[in-house]
Each structure stands twice: as structure tokens, then as C-alpha cells.
Write a protein that holds these residues in place. Structure first.
Motif, PDB file in Angstrom:
ATOM      1  N   ILE A  97       0.839  -1.205   0.000  1.00 44.43           N
ATOM      2  CA  ILE A  97       0.000   0.000   0.000  1.00 44.43           C
ATOM      3  C   ILE A  97       0.873   1.255   0.000  1.00 44.43           C
ATOM      4  N   PHE A  98       1.822   1.309   0.924  1.00 50.12           N
ATOM      5  CA  PHE A  98       2.617   2.526   1.095  1.00 50.12           C
ATOM      6  C   PHE A  98       3.699   2.709   0.036  1.00 50.12           C
ATOM      7  N   SER A  99       4.001   1.664  -0.710  1.00 49.51           N
ATOM      8  CA  SER A  99       4.993   1.816  -1.781  1.00 49.51           C
ATOM      9  C   SER A  99       4.353   1.967  -3.161  1.00 49.51           C
ATOM     10  N   THR A 100       3.047   1.828  -3.239  1.00 46.85           N
ATOM     11  CA  THR A 100       2.357   1.922  -4.522  1.00 46.85           C
ATOM     12  C   THR A 100       2.081   3.369  -4.895  1.00 46.85           C
ATOM     13  N   SER A 101       2.468   3.708  -6.104  1.00 47.93           N
ATOM     14  CA  SER A 101       2.090   4.974  -6.733  1.00 47.93           C
ATOM     15  C   SER A 101       1.309   4.590  -7.977  1.00 47.93           C
TER      16      SER A 101
END
Length: 116
Positions: A97-101
Motif C-alpha cells: 500500500i505505502f509503496s504503490t504509486s
């Protein structure tokens, strides 16, 4: 920064921009850094099998540029099912979630709710 949208249509660029503005406001006004996460239930009045693509290309591109993670309510539901079956690695889930752009993807997640 989390936004949840229940839509009768496909996601629109204005909704991605709105979240981007909130993230920027938090940084400027409160000196608080955040990740934009947009959970979308597009075409909510349609049966699942009749729903179109939730994220048009312009929204995906904008989410990538503004470091937002776009995720569908179905993906979130599948993650919840996997968690209940003790088949979800929460660290990998949240790291993703936190690494997805752009559009969230966790291979195999969609199969965990339909398989016994």
C-alpha cells in the motif's frame, strides 16, 4: 491520508486531485507528511460482473505523479477475507500500500476469498 469513495461511475480526475490537495494542505498547513490512499467502490449500483474499469488512465497517471495508492473496495474485501483465513501477510500488504504509486496490486489476493 485516506479517502473512501462510493461512486455510481468511474473514478474522475477531480477526485484524485482532491485527495492530492488534502495531502498538500496537511504538509503545508500542519507540517504533516502523509500518503494519499484512495479506496474506490466504482459503479456501486451495478452487479460486480457488470462493472467497468474503476480507474481511467488519466486517474492512474495522476495517482502515480502524486504518489497516491488507488485500491478498490473489492481488493480491500479480498484482503480482509485473506486475513480471516490467516493467509495475509500484513507487513507485505501495508508495505505494498505505502509503496504503490498508482493502482494497488498484490498477486494472488483476489483468489483467497473464492478458494477454500
Amino acid at each position: 491520508m485516506l479517502e473512501i469513495k462510493g461512486l455510481t461511475h468511474q473514478l474522475k480526475l477531480r477526485e484524485v486531485r482532491q485527495l492530492d490537495q488534502w495531502v498538500r494542505d496537511a504538509l503545508i498547513d500542519e507540517d504533516w507528511e502523509s500518503k494519499g490512499i484512495l479506496i474506490v467502490n466504482a459503479f456501486r449500483n451495478e452487479p460486480l460482473e457488470n462493472r467497468g474499469e474503476p480507474f481511467p488512465l488519466n486517474c492512474i497517471q495522476a495517482a502515480k505523479k502524486s504518489d497516491q495508492c488507488l485500491i478498490t473496495t473489492m481488493q480491500l474485501f479480498n484482503a480482509f477475507c485473506a486475513l480471516q483465513r490467516d493467509k495475509l501477510n500484513l507487513e507485505i500488504f501495508w508495505d505494498t500500500i505505502f509503496s504503490t504509486s498508482g493502482v494497488f496490486s498484490l498477486p494472488g489476493l483476489d483468489l483467497l476469498c473464492t478458494n477454500s
